[in-house]
Scaffold this motif. Structure first.
Motif, PDB file in Angstrom:
ATOM      1  N   UNK A 114       0.696  -1.224   0.119  1.00 55.40           N
ATOM      2  CA  UNK A 114      -0.184   0.085  -0.156  1.00 55.40           C
ATOM      3  C   UNK A 114       0.915   1.152  -0.046  1.00 55.40           C
ATOM      4  N   UNK A 115       1.825   1.281   0.859  1.00 54.89           N
ATOM      5  CA  UNK A 115       2.794   2.597   0.978  1.00 54.89           C
ATOM      6  C   UNK A 115       3.526   2.457  -0.324  1.00 54.89           C
ATOM      7  N   UNK A 116       3.877   1.559  -1.103  1.00 53.56           N
ATOM      8  CA  UNK A 116       4.708   1.678  -2.318  1.00 53.56           C
ATOM      9  C   UNK A 116       3.548   1.906  -3.261  1.00 53.56           C
ATOM     10  N   UNK A 117       2.577   1.531  -3.444  1.00 58.19           N
ATOM     11  CA  UNK A 117       1.648   2.074  -4.293  1.00 58.19           C
ATOM     12  C   UNK A 117       1.399   3.585  -4.219  1.00 58.19           C
ATOM     13  N   UNK A 118       1.092   4.040  -3.084  1.00 59.34           N
ATOM     14  CA  UNK A 118       0.763   5.317  -2.637  1.00 59.34           C
ATOM     15  C   UNK A 118       1.727   6.271  -3.080  1.00 59.34           C
ATOM     16  N   UNK A 119       2.956   5.757  -2.991  1.00 60.16           N
ATOM     17  CA  UNK A 119       4.070   6.559  -3.394  1.00 60.16           C
ATOM     18  C   UNK A 119       4.197   6.846  -4.709  1.00 60.16           C
ATOM     19  N   UNK A 120       4.075   5.731  -5.580  1.00 62.71           N
ATOM     20  CA  UNK A 120       4.047   5.642  -6.848  1.00 62.71           C
ATOM     21  C   UNK A 120       2.809   6.941  -7.524  1.00 62.71           C
ATOM     22  N   UNK A 121       1.704   6.512  -6.727  1.00 64.44           N
ATOM     23  CA  UNK A 121       0.620   7.567  -7.397  1.00 64.44           C
ATOM     24  C   UNK A 121       1.071   9.028  -7.285  1.00 64.44           C
ATOM     25  N   UNK A 122       1.483   9.193  -6.012  1.00 67.43           N
ATOM     26  CA  UNK A 122       1.871  10.580  -5.640  1.00 67.43           C
ATOM     27  C   UNK A 122       2.833  11.106  -6.647  1.00 67.43           C
ATOM     28  N   UNK A 123       3.776  10.322  -6.900  1.00 69.47           N
ATOM     29  CA  UNK A 123       5.001  10.744  -7.962  1.00 69.47           C
ATOM     30  C   UNK A 123       4.277  10.905  -9.370  1.00 69.47           C
ATOM     31  N   UNK A 124       3.478  10.055  -9.858  1.00 67.88           N
ATOM     32  CA  UNK A 124       2.892  10.189 -10.945  1.00 67.88           C
ATOM     33  C   UNK A 124       1.580  11.428 -11.153  1.00 67.88           C
ATOM     34  N   UNK A 125       0.705  11.651 -10.102  1.00 65.51           N
ATOM     35  CA  UNK A 125      -0.494  12.309 -10.348  1.00 65.51           C
ATOM     36  C   UNK A 125      -0.128  13.749  -9.842  1.00 65.51           C
ATOM     37  N   UNK A 126       0.811  13.816  -8.734  1.00 66.60           N
ATOM     38  CA  UNK A 126       1.103  15.202  -8.213  1.00 66.60           C
ATOM     39  C   UNK A 126       2.138  16.018  -8.842  1.00 66.60           C
ATOM     40  N   UNK A 127       2.787  15.422  -9.988  1.00 65.40           N
ATOM     41  CA  UNK A 127       3.627  15.812 -10.731  1.00 65.40           C
ATOM     42  C   UNK A 127       3.172  17.060 -11.938  1.00 65.40           C
ATOM     43  N   UNK A 128       3.157  18.077 -11.736  1.00 63.83           N
ATOM     44  CA  UNK A 128       2.833  19.055 -12.662  1.00 63.83           C
ATOM     45  C   UNK A 128       3.121  18.761 -14.222  1.00 63.83           C
ATOM     46  N   UNK A 129       4.400  18.257 -14.311  1.00 60.44           N
ATOM     47  CA  UNK A 129       5.150  17.993 -15.806  1.00 60.44           C
ATOM     48  C   UNK A 129       4.119  16.960 -16.498  1.00 60.44           C
ATOM     49  N   UNK A 130       3.678  16.013 -15.792  1.00 56.26           N
ATOM     50  CA  UNK A 130       2.915  14.876 -16.371  1.00 56.26           C
ATOM     51  C   UNK A 130       1.506  15.335 -17.281  1.00 56.26           C
ATOM     52  N   UNK A 131       1.165  16.620 -16.818  1.00 49.36           N
ATOM     53  CA  UNK A 131      -0.059  16.964 -17.479  1.00 49.36           C
ATOM     54  C   UNK A 131       0.243  17.733 -18.613  1.00 49.36           C
ATOM     55  N   UNK A 132       1.471  18.607 -18.480  1.00 48.89           N
ATOM     56  CA  UNK A 132       1.893  19.195 -19.667  1.00 48.89           C
ATOM     57  C   UNK A 132       2.643  18.365 -20.889  1.00 48.89           C
ATOM     58  N   UNK A 133       3.162  17.338 -20.170  1.00 50.36           N
ATOM     59  CA  UNK A 133       3.863  16.284 -21.236  1.00 50.36           C
ATOM     60  C   UNK A 133       2.648  15.319 -21.824  1.00 50.36           C
ATOM     61  N   UNK A 134       1.844  14.653 -21.039  1.00 46.83           N
ATOM     62  CA  UNK A 134       1.155  13.497 -21.430  1.00 46.83           C
ATOM     63  C   UNK A 134      -0.403  14.204 -21.832  1.00 46.83           C
ATOM     64  N   UNK A 135      -1.120  15.088 -21.116  1.00 49.49           N
ATOM     65  CA  UNK A 135      -2.158  15.411 -21.356  1.00 49.49           C
ATOM     66  C   UNK A 135      -2.128  16.485 -22.489  1.00 49.49           C
ATOM     67  N   UNK A 136      -1.437  17.578 -22.373  1.00 50.44           N
ATOM     68  CA  UNK A 136      -1.484  18.742 -23.116  1.00 50.44           C
ATOM     69  C   UNK A 136      -0.680  18.380 -24.484  1.00 50.44           C
TER      70      UNK A 136
END
Length: 209
Positions: A114-136
């Protein structure tokens, strides 16, 4: 009959997806660390790949609809994307010339799933660059391929799956190689070349639009 435009869209999506994902960052460092420790690798790879796929699909759906309503946005997106990719390539080139440390010591106490998955989710979804790179960026670029935008998205999603799977499960084999800063310098040099080539292709696409 071979669908050449569709295959080109898949190849372009794959190249751009890999180019944006394959970089020394928090998410990749975490995946590599988990792979080196052989700790919850399948869960980490699944979270990263599925998150990327969801973001890519969201980008294609939203950006694609916007560009269909406003065709004049196509060259704007192409030129803006080219500028971003060129900047990204320059940053990769700078990293290649001045590499930094990638990871701290991989030793330590094992974390729960649970802690590992939570950390991975945070690194993915709380990174502002992911929205610029992937979504936009990826979403907008996919829309410039018109009816083949879903092939482009499929290529980008495939690139994400291949990278995270290879990074997570191949980390132990790569440990002796990536213990040397020169390996990361070569990798960032390749990223810089790919991003620059894609930027040029976008400028040409924008001029033709």
């Amino acid at each position: 009959m071979v669908d050449t435009p569709g295959l080109l869209a898949v190849a372009s999506g794959l190249a751009l997806g890999l180019g944006l994902i394959v970089a020394i960052g928090a998410q990749n460092a975490f995946v590599l660390r988990q792979g080196l420790r052989l700790e919850h690798v399948a869960a980490v790879v699944a979270v990263c790949a599925l998150s990327d796929l969801a973001l890519i699909l969201a980008g294609v759906l939203g950006a694609g609809a916007a560009l269909e309503r406003q065709p004049w946005l196509v060259p704007v997106v192409c030129f803006a994307g080219a500028a971003f990719l060129l900047g990204y390539g320059l940053l990769a080139a700078r990293r290649a010339l001045r590499p930094g440390a990638l990871l701290s010591d991989a030793a330590g106490a094992r974390a729960g799933l649970a802690a590992t998955v939570g950390t991975c989710l945070a690194l993915t979804w709380l990174n502002p660059h992911v929205y610029l790179d992937t979504v936009v960026l990826l979403g907008s670029m996919a829309s410039t391929y018109g009816e083949h935008r879903w092939q482009f998205a499929a290529g980008a999603g495939l690139g994400s799956l291949l990278w995270f799977t290879g990074l997570g499960y191949g980390a132990r084999l790569l440990r002796p190689v990536f213990a040397r800063p020169a390996a990361w310098r070569i990798l960032d040099g390749v990223i810089a070349a790919v991003m620059t080539a894609l930027a040029v292709s976008l400028v040409l696409r924008g001029l033709a639009a």
